[in-house]
Design a protein around this motif. Structure first.
Motif, PDB file in Angstrom:
ATOM      1  N   VAL A  70       0.818  -1.214   0.000  1.00  0.00           N
ATOM      2  CA  VAL A  70       0.000   0.000   0.000  1.00  0.00           C
ATOM      3  C   VAL A  70       0.851   1.262   0.000  1.00  0.00           C
ATOM      4  O   VAL A  70       0.315   2.368   0.006  1.00  0.00           O
ATOM      5  CB  VAL A  70      -0.942   0.035   1.225  1.00  0.00           C
ATOM      6  N   PRO A 129      -5.818   1.067   0.742  1.00  0.00           N
ATOM      7  CA  PRO A 129      -6.056   0.467   2.064  1.00  0.00           C
ATOM      8  C   PRO A 129      -7.277  -0.442   2.089  1.00  0.00           C
ATOM      9  O   PRO A 129      -7.238  -1.526   2.687  1.00  0.00           O
ATOM     10  CB  PRO A 129      -6.229   1.689   2.967  1.00  0.00           C
ATOM     11  N   ASP A 130      -8.378  -0.027   1.455  1.00  0.00           N
ATOM     12  CA  ASP A 130      -9.579  -0.863   1.444  1.00  0.00           C
ATOM     13  C   ASP A 130      -9.324  -2.193   0.740  1.00  0.00           C
ATOM     14  O   ASP A 130      -9.768  -3.260   1.194  1.00  0.00           O
ATOM     15  CB  ASP A 130     -10.734  -0.133   0.752  1.00  0.00           C
ATOM     16  N   ALA A 165      -6.413  -3.647   0.408  1.00  0.00           N
ATOM     17  CA  ALA A 165      -5.480  -4.411   1.231  1.00  0.00           C
ATOM     18  C   ALA A 165      -6.199  -5.144   2.350  1.00  0.00           C
ATOM     19  O   ALA A 165      -5.934  -6.321   2.622  1.00  0.00           O
ATOM     20  CB  ALA A 165      -4.410  -3.483   1.808  1.00  0.00           C
ATOM     21  N   VAL A 166      -7.137  -4.460   2.995  1.00  0.00           N
ATOM     22  CA  VAL A 166      -7.881  -5.080   4.087  1.00  0.00           C
ATOM     23  C   VAL A 166      -8.712  -6.248   3.564  1.00  0.00           C
ATOM     24  O   VAL A 166      -8.773  -7.321   4.189  1.00  0.00           O
ATOM     25  CB  VAL A 166      -8.780  -4.038   4.789  1.00  0.00           C
ATOM     26  N   ILE A 173       3.448  -4.383   6.435  1.00  0.00           N
ATOM     27  CA  ILE A 173       3.527  -3.425   5.324  1.00  0.00           C
ATOM     28  C   ILE A 173       5.004  -3.106   5.134  1.00  0.00           C
ATOM     29  O   ILE A 173       5.663  -2.618   6.050  1.00  0.00           O
ATOM     30  CB  ILE A 173       2.721  -2.148   5.603  1.00  0.00           C
ATOM     31  N   ARG A 225      -1.818   6.154   3.981  1.00  0.00           N
ATOM     32  CA  ARG A 225      -2.201   4.844   3.445  1.00  0.00           C
ATOM     33  C   ARG A 225      -1.843   3.729   4.434  1.00  0.00           C
ATOM     34  O   ARG A 225      -2.624   2.802   4.664  1.00  0.00           O
ATOM     35  CB  ARG A 225      -1.511   4.609   2.104  1.00  0.00           C
ATOM     36  N   THR A 226      -0.670   3.838   5.042  1.00  0.00           N
ATOM     37  CA  THR A 226      -0.218   2.803   5.970  1.00  0.00           C
ATOM     38  C   THR A 226      -1.104   2.739   7.202  1.00  0.00           C
ATOM     39  O   THR A 226      -1.590   1.655   7.586  1.00  0.00           O
ATOM     40  CB  THR A 226       1.247   3.072   6.377  1.00  0.00           C
ATOM     41  N   ASP A 252      -4.118   4.022   7.701  1.00  0.00           N
ATOM     42  CA  ASP A 252      -5.502   3.698   7.388  1.00  0.00           C
ATOM     43  C   ASP A 252      -5.669   2.180   7.326  1.00  0.00           C
ATOM     44  O   ASP A 252      -6.638   1.614   7.850  1.00  0.00           O
ATOM     45  CB  ASP A 252      -5.911   4.337   6.058  1.00  0.00           C
ATOM     46  N   THR A 253      -4.706   1.501   6.704  1.00  0.00           N
ATOM     47  CA  THR A 253      -4.737   0.037   6.639  1.00  0.00           C
ATOM     48  C   THR A 253      -4.678  -0.567   8.036  1.00  0.00           C
ATOM     49  O   THR A 253      -5.459  -1.466   8.380  1.00  0.00           O
ATOM     50  CB  THR A 253      -3.559  -0.481   5.799  1.00  0.00           C
ATOM     51  N   GLN A 273      -8.014  -0.089  10.073  1.00  0.00           N
ATOM     52  CA  GLN A 273      -9.089  -1.003   9.682  1.00  0.00           C
ATOM     53  C   GLN A 273      -8.833  -2.428  10.170  1.00  0.00           C
ATOM     54  O   GLN A 273      -9.736  -3.110  10.647  1.00  0.00           O
ATOM     55  CB  GLN A 273      -9.239  -0.995   8.155  1.00  0.00           C
TER      56      GLN A 273
END
Length: 501
Positions: free
Chosen positions: A62, A94-95, A97-98, A116, A128-129, A131-132, A135
């Motif tokens: 990400v 991020p979305d 990745a989750v 990551i 981005r990091t 946020d991942t 979640q």
């Protein structure tokens, strides 16, 4: 969508009381650690040598941007069969990745760790990091979260890392001397400007050391990665190891430089060689002592999935994830069962190991015979800590050193599988030649099965093929073969051993 939490009872840890011989902490690397530290690393395949035989990890890509340039790095090149830091097939939001993590956790129950690590630097892409991480902390709280960084902006991110309960951080530290650093890093991007040369290295080193100290103060485990570059920092890395240990690093991972010209890196184009297996082992031994050394690193892609040594990333591309129909509740039950099964297996192995060590202590077996020279043995394995791979199917060999002092893991060596598949091997001449080069220095190769054709070339190279220990525990089999060699008079004391005695 949320994965139910796998608590210690469901995974089998509570039943065992999580003593020093349970919770996967059976390898000697962890035996001296306090309980709360063992809890953090017992099922982390990068932090525990034993765990990497049983537990899987995954990386999500990400973080595309990077704030430094390394002479050994080129993030633009990608091959599905290539394992090299910075390489990815697709950068995820991020979305996305989750969603990928949830699919992998449900499909690969041994997966315990999400990291990551790129393809750029995660902390150069903080939005981005984090946020991942935010979640995943909510949706998959049983999965350990990790981050790998060059450390340039680490001090500014320590509080945020701690907030998300990230217990494992890897910092790549290749030097503590700016003059050495100037040969490794052409530039850094710092305070909105590009800085080069010795000044750039000074800033990077200061930030790395500050970040390491801040993490250690908060009880966050730090693994330090160092790339061994012959003629550049190889003679300097022992000093790096000493300093990072003093500042609180938990684990040091000295990795070989990857510098093939086709990767397009500066070092590759300029012909900078990587270290030999012997040079790498010598330096790792020099850096060892009472600080843990990581010897099982695979220098994974930034989108790797699966056990160390394998990559199942192609099973989890975005289009394939969209087509999956997963029962997450059932998947979590399966995860709990698998984790409990691994815990039971490790407890049984530890009990057997303890009994054997007690017998040795009581009978004084080590004192009965003279010291004998060490022997390197290569092992073909698919994981699980047993010899369960056909010689011709092996994409890597694990290398162990057996001696009168016992058995220890040395490292891994990648190769091209010799066999095309099935029960017989093809001619595979170039692949066999590669395996012979990779196995240089080893006197035995243990595998579950081996075809007729490679047998002769292996023996001609001084390597004895051995398929007699299929499905046995690796260390037990290596020790047994070593004892067979000793009994056959093949391990006469070396001059160095005699002199030391």
């Amino acid at each position: 969508m949320q994965l139910p939490v796998l608590n210690s009872e469901s995974s089998g840890a509570a039943k065992s009381g999580c003593s020093s011989h349970s919770c996967g902490s059976t390898d000697d690397q962890l035996g001296h650690l306090p309980e709360h530290i063992r809890q953090k690393v017992h099922n982390h395949p990068c932090y525990s040598e034993q765990a990497h035989h049983y537990f899987a990890r995954m990386h999500v890509a990400v973080a595309p941007a990077c704030n430094i340039q390394c002479n050994y790095c080129n993030r633009k090149y990608d091959c599905a069969n290539e394992s090299r830091p910075g390489v990815v097939s697709e950068v995820l939001s991020p979305d996305q990745a989750v969603k990928k993590v949830m699919a992998v956790a449900a499909t690969i129950p041994q997966m315990t760790v999400l990291g990551i690590a790129g393809p750029g630097d995660p902390l150069a892409n903080p939005e981005r990091t984090f946020d991942t991480f935010r979640q995943l902390s909510e949706k998959a709280p049983d999965i350990k979260l990790c981050v790998s960084t060059n450390g340039l902006t680490l001090p500014d991110c320590v509080e945020e890392l701690a907030k998300h309960n990230i217990d494992h951080v890897t910092i790549t530290i290749n030097c503590v001397d700016p003059d050495v650093g100037a040969k490794i890093y052409p530039w850094i991007f710092w305070n909105n400007r590009r800085i080069r040369g010795r000044e750039a290295a000074e800033i990077l080193i200061a930030q790395q050391q500050k970040g390491l100290e801040m993490l250690a103060e908060r009880g966050i485990l730090v693994k330090v990665n160092s790339v061994m570059i012959p003629g550049v920092n190889d003679e300097h890395l022992a000093e790096v190891s000493r300093i990072v240990k003093a500042k609180g690093a938990f684990l040091h991972n000295v990795m070989p430089l990857i510098a093939e010209a086709e990767h397009g890196t500066y070092y590759g184009v300029m012909g900078q060689r990587g270290p030999t297996h012997e040079e790498l082992q010598k330096l790792q031994d020099q850096c060892a002592g009472d600080m843990n050394m990581m010897r099982h690193c695979r220098q994974c892609r930034a989108d790797a999935v699966g056990l160390l040594g394998e990559d199942r990333g192609q099973e989890f591309t975005l289009d394939k994830i969209e087509a999956m129909d997963i029962d997450y509740e059932a998947a979590m039950v399966k995860r709990a069962e698998v984790h409990a099964q691994i815990a039971r297996e490790l407890e049984i192995k530890q009990a057997a190991k303890d009994a054997k060590q007690q017998l040795v202590a009581i009978e004084g077996l080590k004192a009965k015979g003279p010291a004998t020279r060490p022997v390197l043995m290569a092992v073909a394995t698919k994981g699980g800590g047993v010899i369960n791979e056909h010689f011709g199917h092996a994409g890597e060999f694990l290398v162990y050193e057996a001696s009168s002092e016992g058995v220890r893991f040395i490292g891994h060596r990648k190769t091209t599988p010799y066999c095309e598949g099935g029960d017989t091997c093809g001619d595979g001449e170039s692949a066999l030649d590669q395996s012979l080069r990779v196995l240089q220095g080893c006197e035995v190769v243990l595998c579950s099965k081996i075809g007729y054709e490679p047998w002769g070339p292996l023996e001609a190279a001084g390597i004895t093929p051995n398929g007699e220990h299929a499905m046995e525990a690796i260390e037990d089999a290596v020790a047994a073969v070593y004892e067979e060699m000793r009994s056959a008079g093949k391990l006469a004391e070396s001059a160095a051993v005699q002199k030391a005695a």
